[in-house]
Design an enzyme around this catalytic site. Structure first.
Site, PDB file in Angstrom:
ATOM      1  N   LYS A 156       0.792  -1.236   0.000  1.00  0.00           N
ATOM      2  CA  LYS A 156       0.000   0.000   0.000  1.00  0.00           C
ATOM      3  C   LYS A 156       0.827   1.290   0.000  1.00  0.00           C
ATOM      4  CE  LYS A 156      -2.074  -1.704   3.588  1.00  0.00           C
ATOM      5  NZ  LYS A 156      -2.968  -2.095   4.691  1.00  0.00           N
ATOM      6  N   ASP A 192      -5.675  -5.514  10.559  1.00  0.00           N
ATOM      7  CA  ASP A 192      -6.994  -4.860  10.552  1.00  0.00           C
ATOM      8  C   ASP A 192      -8.138  -5.854  10.304  1.00  0.00           C
ATOM      9  OD1 ASP A 192      -6.113  -5.181   7.940  1.00  0.00           O
ATOM     10  OD2 ASP A 192      -6.601  -3.152   7.277  1.00  0.00           O
TER      11      ASP A 192
END
Ligand code: BGC
Length: 450
Positions: A156, A192
């Site tokens: 990311k 997450d």
């Protein structure tokens, strides 16, 4: 002569996956999951299936004040959470991670986090207290325990030096120690997806899959300990949470049969070519760029905007994924948001036919993403083979795209083994609350054990 609209539709066919292709993807993913879990094949596996060392889901009885950190999306957050009976209250603050820190040194990253943490504690009147902290760190981590995890690769857009191969918890502890002003016990590090699952499981005990479709893409699920060959802890619990890291699915070429020229272009111009192939077809960091590349191609072919693009359209990264959600939020035949987006991109000369075509490209790209995610979830549901499973979901793409949820419900229902039921549940702030819950469960266990 064929109309531009028809040519564009024909060109977009490559973005559609047939049922047969989707079944093949499921089959390949299932094999990859098995490889990830197996002792013999794990090292070669692309889908790593990391063990999270979380064996206890929350039972709703967790209480107390906890800190949480959430690093791994576009934002970095610090939270303080009070878990009470049937309620929790939570305050949080978002801090920016400047680009130079995202791509700088690991030390600078951890110092920045520790500084934000200390400032946050001051602002919330807990600077003098000693608090437990759950650290949501949403990158591929080889966990060696609940408070020890070695970073495998950045994703990311992050590329901080000196962190891959190192224990991230230690990195943060060292930064806190360098400051020497705050007292924090890091009780757990988690992904997450895990936070999302835990957060949903607090209220819904069927929640056994956690999914993120945000900046990145990933899922975790509850697996039988007996299938986790690499687990070396005490096998007294029957189930374990596995962080699949399915964003790396396809890194060995197994998705090449459905990838397009747009996918290849997104990959080669990314910070991590050849890595996170599935993620690059699904997640928020890339969907807008996929659409942009298709629009550029069609403009150059003279099929869009009268062959007249704009500087911004030709500039990488200028078509944000949120535009895809906005454009698809227009009612059919209405192009209000579409027009706004195109104006922002310097394409105010777009005709109604152009706008319809832009919307069509967005639909093809987001639909393919939803179908790929659905193939993944259906693979997990079939593997788990439990009568009813709730999937806790978070992430900007799922949250803000107007049709993602519906597309997923329809597709999963089609792909799942008959008789298996599922629910898709939007998580309420999975990463933050989940981190506090994991810390709380860890404390609960520690207290019971002592
Ligand atoms: C990371 C995962 C994370 C996902 C969603 C991926 O790039 O590798 O760890 O769960 O993004 O944030």
């Amino acid at each position: 002569m064929r109309q531009a609209r028809d040519v564009i539709r024909e060109e977009c066919e490559v973005l559609k996956m047939t049922d047969k292709q989707i079944k093949e993807i499921m089959c390949r993913l299932h094999n990859d999951l098995k490889k990830g879990l197996s002792r013999a094949d794990h090292d070669k596996a692309t889908v790593k299936c990391w063990i999270t060392y979380i064996q206890d889901l929350p039972n709703g009885k967790e209480r107390g004040k906890f800190l949480a950190l959430d690093l791994g999306g576009t934002n970095f957050r610090v939270l303080i959470i009070n878990l009470g009976e049937n309620h929790f209250d939570m305050q949080s603050k978002i801090y920016a991670i400047p680009k130079h820190i995202m791509t700088g040194t690991g030390i600078a990253l951890f110092d920045h986090i520790a500084e934000c943490l200390a400032n946050f504690m001051k602002e919330h009147g807990v600077y003098e207290e000693r608090l437990a902290l759950g650290f949501t760190f949403s990158f591929p981590l080889k966990q060696l325990g609940l408070t020890k995890g070695v970073l495998q690769r950045w994703t990311k857009g992050f590329s901080c030096s000196g962190v891959v191969g190192e224990d991230v918890v230690q990195g943060l502890k060292d930064a806190i120690a360098r400051r020497g002003d705050v007292q924090i016990d890091i009780c757990a590090i988690l992904n997450d997806t895990t936070g999302t699952l835990m957060s949903c499981a607090w209220k819904n005990h069927n929640c056994k899959i956690g999914l993120i479709v945000g900046t990145g893409s990933n899922a975790c699920y509850v697996e039988k300990t007996a299938n986790c060959e690499l687990f070396d802890g005490e096998p007294e619990k029957e189930e374990l949470l596995i962080n699949t890291e399915w964003g790396a699915f396809g890194d060995d070429g197994s998705l090449d049969f459905v990838r397009t020229e747009f996918d290849r272009e997104v990959d080669v111009t990314s910070i991590n070519p050849g890595k996170q192939i599935q993620e690059k077809m699904i997640s928020g960091m890339y969907l807008g760029e996929l659409v942009r590349l298709a629009l550029v191609k069609f403009t150059r072919m003279g099929l869009l905007f009268g062959g007249q693009g704009s500087d911004l359209l030709f500039e990488g990264g200028s078509f944000y994924t949120k535009y895809v959600s906005e454009i698809e939020s227009d009612k059919p035949g209405d192009f209000t948001s579409c027009m706004e987006v195109l104006e922002e991109l310097g394409l105010s000369h777009a005709s109604d036919a152009d706008m319809a075509a832009v919307r069509y490209v967005c639909e093809c790209v987001s639909r393919r993403a939803a179908h790929l995610v659905s193939a993944g979830i259906a693979t997990l549901l079939n593997k788990m083979n439990e009568p009813r499973v709730t999937v806790g979901i978070d992430g900007s793409v799922y949250r803000f795209h107007p049709h993602f949820h519906t597309l997923m419900c329809e597709k999963i229902a089609q792909l799942v083994r008959p008789g298996l039921q599922f629910d898709l549940m939007l998580s309420e702030d999975g990463s933050g609350r989940g981190a506090a819950l994991v810390a709380a469960v860890a404390c609960r266990e520690a207290e019971q054990g002592s």
